[in-house]
Design an enzyme around this catalytic site. Structure first.
Site, PDB file in Angstrom:
ATOM      1  N   SER A  28       0.817  -1.225   0.000  1.00 17.46           N
ATOM      2  CA  SER A  28       0.000   0.000   0.000  1.00 17.46           C
ATOM      3  C   SER A  28       0.841   1.262   0.000  1.00 17.46           C
ATOM      4  O   SER A  28       1.688   1.445   0.879  1.00 17.46           O
ATOM      5  CB  SER A  28      -0.856   0.076   1.272  1.00 17.46           C
ATOM      6  N   HIS A  60      -3.126   0.504  -4.784  1.00 15.90           N
ATOM      7  CA  HIS A  60      -2.467  -0.668  -5.370  1.00 15.90           C
ATOM      8  C   HIS A  60      -2.685  -0.639  -6.878  1.00 15.90           C
ATOM      9  O   HIS A  60      -3.824  -0.681  -7.339  1.00 15.90           O
ATOM     10  CB  HIS A  60      -3.080  -1.965  -4.833  1.00 15.90           C
ATOM     11  N   HIS A  82      -5.349  -9.196  -1.957  1.00 14.16           N
ATOM     12  CA  HIS A  82      -5.524  -9.584  -0.561  1.00 14.16           C
ATOM     13  C   HIS A  82      -6.698 -10.561  -0.427  1.00 14.16           C
ATOM     14  O   HIS A  82      -7.634 -10.531  -1.224  1.00 14.16           O
ATOM     15  CB  HIS A  82      -5.840  -8.361   0.304  1.00 14.16           C
ATOM     16  N   TYR A  84      -8.948 -10.269   1.783  1.00 13.44           N
ATOM     17  CA  TYR A  84     -10.184  -9.528   2.099  1.00 13.44           C
ATOM     18  C   TYR A  84     -10.913  -9.019   0.856  1.00 13.44           C
ATOM     19  O   TYR A  84     -12.071  -8.637   0.925  1.00 13.44           O
ATOM     20  CB  TYR A  84      -9.921  -8.367   3.071  1.00 13.44           C
ATOM     21  N   GLU A  85     -10.226  -9.024  -0.297  1.00 11.59           N
ATOM     22  CA  GLU A  85     -10.906  -8.599  -1.528  1.00 11.59           C
ATOM     23  C   GLU A  85     -11.842  -9.690  -2.040  1.00 11.59           C
ATOM     24  O   GLU A  85     -12.548  -9.496  -3.025  1.00 11.59           O
ATOM     25  CB  GLU A  85      -9.866  -8.261  -2.607  1.00 11.59           C
ATOM     26  N   ALA A 112       2.554  -2.225   4.423  1.00 11.82           N
ATOM     27  CA  ALA A 112       2.263  -1.175   5.393  1.00 11.82           C
ATOM     28  C   ALA A 112       1.656  -1.861   6.607  1.00 11.82           C
ATOM     29  O   ALA A 112       0.893  -2.814   6.447  1.00 11.82           O
ATOM     30  CB  ALA A 112       1.264  -0.192   4.798  1.00 11.82           C
ATOM     31  N   MET A 210      -2.583  -6.748   6.811  1.00 13.07           N
ATOM     32  CA  MET A 210      -3.574  -7.602   6.140  1.00 13.07           C
ATOM     33  C   MET A 210      -2.969  -8.355   4.947  1.00 13.07           C
ATOM     34  O   MET A 210      -3.684  -8.712   4.010  1.00 13.07           O
ATOM     35  CB  MET A 210      -4.753  -6.749   5.667  1.00 13.07           C
ATOM     36  N   SER A 211      -1.659  -8.568   4.986  1.00 11.58           N
ATOM     37  CA  SER A 211      -1.022  -9.238   3.842  1.00 11.58           C
ATOM     38  C   SER A 211       0.173 -10.055   4.318  1.00 11.58           C
ATOM     39  O   SER A 211       0.304 -10.349   5.507  1.00 11.58           O
ATOM     40  CB  SER A 211      -0.550  -8.180   2.830  1.00 11.58           C
ATOM     41  N   ASN A 234       0.936   3.733  10.953  1.00 14.81           N
ATOM     42  CA  ASN A 234       0.080   4.247  12.034  1.00 14.81           C
ATOM     43  C   ASN A 234       0.318   3.405  13.271  1.00 14.81           C
ATOM     44  O   ASN A 234       0.792   2.273  13.172  1.00 14.81           O
ATOM     45  CB  ASN A 234      -1.405   4.138  11.614  1.00 14.81           C
ATOM     46  N   HIS A 246      -7.464   4.452   5.806  1.00 14.58           N
ATOM     47  CA  HIS A 246      -6.617   4.035   4.684  1.00 14.58           C
ATOM     48  C   HIS A 246      -5.880   5.241   4.106  1.00 14.58           C
ATOM     49  O   HIS A 246      -4.759   5.109   3.605  1.00 14.58           O
ATOM     50  CB  HIS A 246      -7.486   3.353   3.624  1.00 14.58           C
TER      51      HIS A 246
HETATM   52  N1  HPA Z   1      -4.018  -2.708  10.941  1.00 16.16           N
HETATM   53  C1  HPA Z   1      -4.087  -3.565   9.926  1.00 16.16           C
HETATM   54  N2  HPA Z   1      -3.521  -3.334   8.752  1.00 16.16           N
HETATM   55  C2  HPA Z   1      -2.832  -2.187   8.595  1.00 16.16           C
HETATM   56  C3  HPA Z   1      -2.725  -1.245   9.622  1.00 16.16           C
HETATM   57  C4  HPA Z   1      -3.352  -1.519  10.869  1.00 16.16           C
HETATM   58  O1  HPA Z   1      -3.296  -0.740  11.826  1.00 16.16           O
HETATM   59  N3  HPA Z   1      -1.979  -0.212   9.136  1.00 16.16           N
HETATM   60  C5  HPA Z   1      -1.645  -0.535   7.865  1.00 16.16           C
HETATM   61  N4  HPA Z   1      -2.174  -1.731   7.524  1.00 16.16           N
END
Ligand code: HPA
Length: 274
Positions: A28, A60, A82, A84-85, A112, A210-211, A234, A246
């Protein structure tokens, strides 16, 4: 599955006979790195490759680029897919198997993530030393094709120790701070609750995303040497008071771009001394 890999490889081989040494996955907000690829041999949109999954997430792109980074032949996934998609675990790892079949021996993953370890403020880059996979389906579930790998692959050193030590040394000589930590994949797409982050902290996770983990399991199964650079975009939920978005993740990716770019190039370069 094998025939799907073969179908993709046959299509790519009808375009180029380029043999990559390393495969790169850009996460990302990190897609700008593609500008570093020199002597581009070809750019293939995922949608052109038969049966190849196509990224649907903003931030992406969806193309495979082949060329060179510091004289290392690379195939680069500009954008990943991913779970989740809505893609199955087997679809998520198809690109890994395709890049392996094209010849890639090394896999450099980027992502990320949210920082759980209190030292990991946004902008920190972390070299993944291990992962926690228990919250996502294992991508190797189902019949095993012995031509791809063994039924019960060892996961002791998923992130290759020698490659990690070369990358840590390269970061040091470039003067780029680089942490190490444990990454945990959840399915998403909702971010975690503070209570969930508390659980992950207790079980030893330093960051969450998430990857990556499914990809790394498939690559290890296929005998690749793997490393992963994770950009903390973050603080994870409840670690900071701010709600997650996001947009924040993509912005942090753009801000870290110059240093991340230097580090990733240095990391690719270490392959020459491996
Ligand atoms: N959680 C899950 N996936 C992420 C996060 C998060 O805080 N930051 C970037 N991808």
């Amino acid at each position: 599955m094998k025939s799907r890999v073969k179908e993709c490889v046959d299509f790519i081989r009808s375009i180029t006979d380029f043999t990559p040494k390393a495969a790169l996955i850009l996460g990302s907000g990190l897609g700008a790195y593609t500008r570093q690829i020199e002597n581009v041999v070809c750019t293939i949109p995922y949608k052109d490759i038969p049966g190849f999954p196509v990224s649907t997430v903003s931030g992406h792109n969806g193309r495979m680029i082949m060329g060179y980074i510091e004289d290392v032949p690379v195939v680069c996934m500009d954008g990943r897919v991913h779970h989740y998609e809505g893609y199955t675990p087997q679809e998520v790892i198809l690109p890994i198997r395709v890049m392996r079949a094209l010849g890639a021996e090394f896999l450099l993953i980027t992502n990320a993530s949210g920082g759980i370890n209190g030292d990991f403020v946004p902008g920190t880059i972390v070299l993944v030393r291990d992962h926690i996979s228990m919250f996502v389906p294992n991508p190797l579930l189902g019949p095993n094709d012995p031509e791809l790998g063994v039924r019960f692959p060892d996961m002791t050193d998923v992130y290759d120790p020698h490659l990690r030590s070369l990358i840590l040394a390269a970061a040091e000589s470039e003067g780029i701070p680089l942490e190490t930590g444990v990454y945990c994949q959840l399915t998403g797409p909702s971010y975690e609750t503070p209570a969930e982050i508390h659980v992950l902290k207790v079980i030893g996770a330093d960051m969450v995303g998430m990857s990556t983990v499914m990809e790394a399991i498939a690559a290890k199964h296929a005998g690749m040497k793997i490393c992963c650079l994770s950009l903390i975009t973050n603080m994870a939920a409840g670690i900071s008071a701010n709600p997650l978005s996001h947009e924040e993740v993509k912005l942090a990716g753009r801000q870290a771009e110059p240093v991340f770019t230097r580090l990733l190039t240095a990391a690719v370069s270490t392959i020459k001394e491996y």
